[in-house]
Motif scaffolding. Structure first.
Motif, mmCIF file in Angstrom:
data_model
loop_
_atom_site.group_PDB
_atom_site.id
_atom_site.type_symbol
_atom_site.label_atom_id
_atom_site.label_comp_id
_atom_site.label_asym_id
_atom_site.label_seq_id
_atom_site.Cartn_x
_atom_site.Cartn_y
_atom_site.Cartn_z
ATOM 1 N N TRP A 124 0.801 -1.217 0.000
ATOM 2 C CA TRP A 124 0.000 0.000 0.000
ATOM 3 C C TRP A 124 0.840 1.277 0.000
ATOM 4 C CZ3 TRP A 124 0.425 3.659 3.733
ATOM 5 C CH2 TRP A 124 0.933 3.276 4.983
ATOM 6 N N PRO A 125 2.023 1.344 0.654
ATOM 7 C CA PRO A 125 2.765 2.619 0.598
ATOM 8 C C PRO A 125 3.117 3.039 -0.819
ATOM 9 C CG PRO A 125 3.632 1.226 2.358
ATOM 10 C CD PRO A 125 2.709 0.363 1.549
ATOM 11 N N ALA A 126 3.505 2.066 -1.665
ATOM 12 C CA ALA A 126 3.840 2.417 -3.054
ATOM 13 C C ALA A 126 2.604 2.922 -3.788
ATOM 14 C CB ALA A 126 4.434 1.206 -3.771
ATOM 15 N N ARG A 127 1.457 2.288 -3.549
ATOM 16 C CA ARG A 127 0.228 2.731 -4.220
ATOM 17 C C ARG A 127 -0.195 4.108 -3.727
ATOM 18 N NH1 ARG A 127 -0.832 -2.778 -3.498
ATOM 19 N NH2 ARG A 127 -2.087 -2.453 -1.625
ATOM 20 N N LEU A 128 -0.045 4.352 -2.429
ATOM 21 C CA LEU A 128 -0.413 5.661 -1.893
ATOM 22 C C LEU A 128 0.485 6.748 -2.469
ATOM 23 C CD1 LEU A 128 -2.077 7.394 0.021
ATOM 24 C CD2 LEU A 128 -0.488 6.806 1.861
ATOM 25 N N LEU A 129 1.773 6.464 -2.562
ATOM 26 C CA LEU A 129 2.695 7.448 -3.122
ATOM 27 C C LEU A 129 2.369 7.722 -4.588
ATOM 28 C CD1 LEU A 129 5.179 9.207 -2.634
ATOM 29 C CD2 LEU A 129 6.601 7.254 -3.320
ATOM 30 N N GLU A 130 2.029 6.680 -5.320
ATOM 31 C CA GLU A 130 1.679 6.853 -6.735
ATOM 32 C C GLU A 130 0.454 7.735 -6.892
ATOM 33 O OE1 GLU A 130 -0.387 4.020 -10.058
ATOM 34 O OE2 GLU A 130 1.352 3.188 -9.007
ATOM 35 N N GLU A 131 -0.593 7.475 -6.088
ATOM 36 C CA GLU A 131 -1.814 8.270 -6.198
ATOM 37 C C GLU A 131 -1.591 9.709 -5.740
ATOM 38 O OE1 GLU A 131 -4.575 7.462 -7.700
ATOM 39 O OE2 GLU A 131 -3.660 5.529 -8.193
ATOM 40 N N CYS A 132 -0.754 9.889 -4.720
ATOM 41 C CA CYS A 132 -0.421 11.255 -4.292
ATOM 42 C C CYS A 132 0.304 12.011 -5.398
ATOM 43 C CB CYS A 132 0.447 11.212 -3.029
ATOM 44 S SG CYS A 132 -0.443 10.764 -1.516
ATOM 45 N N ALA A 133 1.195 11.304 -6.108
ATOM 46 C CA ALA A 133 1.925 11.946 -7.198
ATOM 47 C C ALA A 133 0.972 12.374 -8.314
ATOM 48 C CB ALA A 133 2.985 10.996 -7.745
ATOM 49 N N LEU A 134 -0.002 11.514 -8.655
ATOM 50 C CA LEU A 134 -0.966 11.868 -9.687
ATOM 51 C C LEU A 134 -1.850 13.034 -9.245
ATOM 52 C CD1 LEU A 134 -2.035 8.328 -10.936
ATOM 53 C CD2 LEU A 134 -0.791 10.058 -12.240
ATOM 54 N N LEU A 135 -2.195 13.051 -7.966
ATOM 55 C CA LEU A 135 -3.001 14.152 -7.444
ATOM 56 C C LEU A 135 -2.212 15.451 -7.461
ATOM 57 C CD1 LEU A 135 -5.759 14.752 -6.296
ATOM 58 C CD2 LEU A 135 -4.945 14.053 -4.040
ATOM 59 N N HIS A 136 -0.931 15.383 -7.087
ATOM 60 C CA HIS A 136 -0.060 16.552 -7.157
ATOM 61 C C HIS A 136 0.064 17.042 -8.601
ATOM 62 C CE1 HIS A 136 3.470 19.115 -6.775
ATOM 63 N NE2 HIS A 136 4.138 18.323 -7.622
ATOM 64 N N LEU A 137 0.192 16.111 -9.541
ATOM 65 C CA LEU A 137 0.294 16.491 -10.948
ATOM 66 C C LEU A 137 -0.970 17.195 -11.420
ATOM 67 C CD1 LEU A 137 2.108 16.259 -13.489
ATOM 68 C CD2 LEU A 137 0.909 14.112 -14.005
ATOM 69 N N LEU A 138 -2.130 16.713 -10.963
ATOM 70 C CA LEU A 138 -3.385 17.351 -11.346
ATOM 71 C C LEU A 138 -3.497 18.741 -10.746
ATOM 72 C CD1 LEU A 138 -6.057 17.070 -12.825
ATOM 73 C CD2 LEU A 138 -6.995 15.915 -10.807
ATOM 74 N N ASP A 139 -3.113 18.874 -9.482
ATOM 75 C CA ASP A 139 -3.085 20.196 -8.847
ATOM 76 C C ASP A 139 -2.222 21.173 -9.638
ATOM 77 O OD1 ASP A 139 -4.776 19.905 -6.728
ATOM 78 O OD2 ASP A 139 -3.237 19.332 -5.301
ATOM 79 N N GLN A 140 -1.009 20.731 -9.946
ATOM 80 C CA GLN A 140 -0.093 21.607 -10.661
ATOM 81 C C GLN A 140 -0.600 21.917 -12.071
ATOM 82 O OE1 GLN A 140 2.706 23.223 -9.544
ATOM 83 N NE2 GLN A 140 1.931 22.517 -7.548
ATOM 84 N N GLY A 141 -1.265 20.946 -12.694
ATOM 85 C CA GLY A 141 -1.841 21.207 -14.004
ATOM 86 C C GLY A 141 -2.844 22.333 -13.956
ATOM 87 N N TRP A 142 -3.675 22.360 -12.874
ATOM 88 C CA TRP A 142 -4.642 23.449 -12.756
ATOM 89 C C TRP A 142 -3.954 24.774 -12.431
ATOM 90 C CZ3 TRP A 142 -9.310 25.049 -13.845
ATOM 91 C CH2 TRP A 142 -9.813 26.162 -13.185
ATOM 92 N N LEU A 143 -3.024 24.743 -11.492
ATOM 93 C CA LEU A 143 -2.374 25.987 -11.082
ATOM 94 C C LEU A 143 -1.531 26.591 -12.201
ATOM 95 C CD1 LEU A 143 -1.308 24.920 -7.472
ATOM 96 C CD2 LEU A 143 -3.244 26.383 -8.129
ATOM 97 N N ARG A 144 -1.096 25.769 -13.152
ATOM 98 C CA ARG A 144 -0.292 26.259 -14.276
ATOM 99 C C ARG A 144 -1.001 26.035 -15.617
ATOM 100 N NH1 ARG A 144 5.776 24.090 -12.552
ATOM 101 N NH2 ARG A 144 5.624 24.629 -10.327
ATOM 102 N N ARG A 145 -2.304 26.074 -15.576
ATOM 103 C CA ARG A 145 -3.089 25.738 -16.773
ATOM 104 C C ARG A 145 -2.846 26.674 -17.938
ATOM 105 N NH1 ARG A 145 -5.933 27.989 -12.820
ATOM 106 N NH2 ARG A 145 -7.385 29.718 -13.196
ATOM 107 N N ASP A 146 -2.493 27.919 -17.650
ATOM 108 C CA ASP A 146 -2.268 28.878 -18.737
ATOM 109 C C ASP A 146 -1.048 28.522 -19.573
ATOM 110 O OD1 ASP A 146 -4.462 30.297 -17.912
ATOM 111 O OD2 ASP A 146 -3.320 31.731 -16.703
#
Length: 447
Positions: A210-232
């Motif tokens: 589970w730690p590897a899966r949690l880290l993977e999902e956190c990374a994807l969530l971080h990527l989505l956050d950054q995609g919105w914050l830098r959408r322009d």
């Protein structure tokens, strides 16, 4: 409208059922016993069904939709009476061709077709309409974008705190902290972020690794956050994908594509607040595979339903995004009819390659639609896989697929021989949705 001379199969009717209970109840009503004054004509089927009350239920189905009307109190679409009537009609002689429908059926049919002709349809089965005040709509969109930005910024801090403190405490923390964060994302009007945050709370209890899966999902969530914050700074297609993953509305903007669209699969997913229906279509001429999404409130099935294995002459308009797989259903030019074609298939290795290539444009993509050619369902220890009959490769079935009755139907259809299977291929494996036996174009729903 012309008379629907080719009747559907029982499998195609039952594929319209909103759930297993409706499928069972509808099957019991698919005999002549409870029915009277049945008839068909002008693309319509109607009849009276004896129920528990003093008056029989009036049931009518417009095959061009299909759409349903019944005087019973059920909130399901179609209800068990509509399913039973269609099963009776599919069986042949019990529902005669009668020409004009009775007055009660004709009134509903005329009203419905008048609405359809007067308003362009959307993919969720409702009518499309533009904002009454474009300036007001623009201001609302700006206010929502500000709230989403605030939510994404807060979520970034939450993820940073998690990684700073290490993943180990997450196993004891339980769902509470994540549920609170998800509620904050709902307040920020970012339902896509909220859904992903809720999933994080379940990962520590998901078993070894589970730690590897949690880290993977956190990374994807971080990527989505950054995609919105830098959408322009993103390309237009990727920016549109980020908006859709966040759950922001994006109306269809592609030009309408008219084709004979084969209904590949239809299935529902349910949560506490919403029922989501997914319908996969494949164009005979365009070769495109498109997804229709429709929604119903909790406990209520969406109204849009299409019979698996039939083809409809209709127009689809694509939604913005990197893959443009989602579409809205526009004008329908004829009722659904039996299809004498199916999508071209690929090998299991090519299917995995397709998913990998699609991730370059949409890193949050769970799966891609794929048709597998010449595969055999075989057990693999405690799991199952689809083995390629012409190569030493295979795709594992997802856990959800292994728990569905459709797996045994697929196994029976194959009987150890290669079959063609349409489904969704992703990082969790392959989910079969529809299958065809060798030498036939008759689709067998698996969900």
């Amino acid at each position: 409208m012309t008379e629907q001379r080719v009747r559907w199969t029982a499998d195609q009717v039952l594929a319209l059922a909103p759930d297993a209970a409706s499928r069972t109840a509808g099957s019991k009503l698919g005999t002549a016993g409870p029915w009277s004054e049945t008839g068909s004509g002008e693309g319509t089927v109607w009849g009276l069904c004896r129920g528990s009350g003093s008056r029989p239920y009036r049931t009518v189905v417009d095959l061009a939709g299909p759409a349903y009307k019944c005087s019973c109190p059920s909130r399901k679409f179609p209800c068990k009476h509509a399913l039973g009537l269609l099963l009776l009609w599919a069986g042949g002689g019990a529902v005669p061709v009668s020409g004009e429908p009775p007055g009660w059926a004709g009134e509903w049919l005329a009203s419905r077709r008048g609405r359809v002709e007067g308003k362009p349809a959307r993919g969720d089965g409702s009518s499309a309409s533009g904002p009454a005040d474009p300036e007001a709509a623009r201001r609302r969109a700006e206010r929502r974008a500000e709230r989403v930005t605030a939510g994404a910024t807060e979520l970034e801090q939450r993820l940073a705190d998690l990684l700073r403190g290490g993943l180990a405490p997450a196993e004891q923390a339980g769902y509470g902290a994540w549920d609170e964060t998800a509620a904050r994302m709902v307040d920020a009007q970012a339902p896509g972020l909220a859904a992903r945050v809720r999933e994080l709370g379940a990962i520590p209890a998901s078993g070894p690794g589970w730690p590897a899966r949690l880290l993977e999902e956190c990374a994807l969530l971080h990527l989505l956050d950054q995609g919105w914050l830098r959408r322009d700074a993103l390309p237009d297609a990727l920016a549109a994908t980020v908006r859709s993953r966040l759950g922001l509305p994006a109306p269809a903007d592609g030009p309408p594509v008219r084709d004979r669209w084969l209904v590949l699969a239809q299935y529902d997913t349910v949560d506490a607040k919403l029922t989501t229906r997914r319908i996969w279509l494949h164009g005979a001429d365009s070769g495109d595979t498109r997804l229709l999404l429709s929604y119903g409130a909790a406990g209520r099935a969406p109204e849009l339903s299409l019979p698996v294995g039939l083809a409809l002459d209709a127009e689809l308009s694509g939604h913005p995004g990197a893959a443009r797989a989602r579409a809205s259903l526009g004008e329908r030019h004829a009722p659904p009819t039996p299809a004498a074609f199916r999508p071209p298939g690929v090998s299991t290795g090519d299917a995995a390659d397709r998913y990998g290539a699609a991730l370059r444009d949409d890193p949050w993509l769970e799966s891609v639609p794929v048709t597998l050619e010449r595969v055999v369902p075989v057990p693999d220890g405690e799991t199952w896989q689809l083995a390629d009959a012409d190569a030493d490769t295979a795709l594992p079935l997802t856990r959800a697929a292994r728990s569905r009755p459709g797996l045994w139907r697929l196994t029976a259809l194959s009987g150890g021989a290669p079959v063609t299977v349409f489904g969704e291929c992703g990082h969790r494996g392959f989910t079969p949705l529809t299958a065809w036996a060798a030498g036939t174009d008759e689709a067998v729903p698996l969900c």
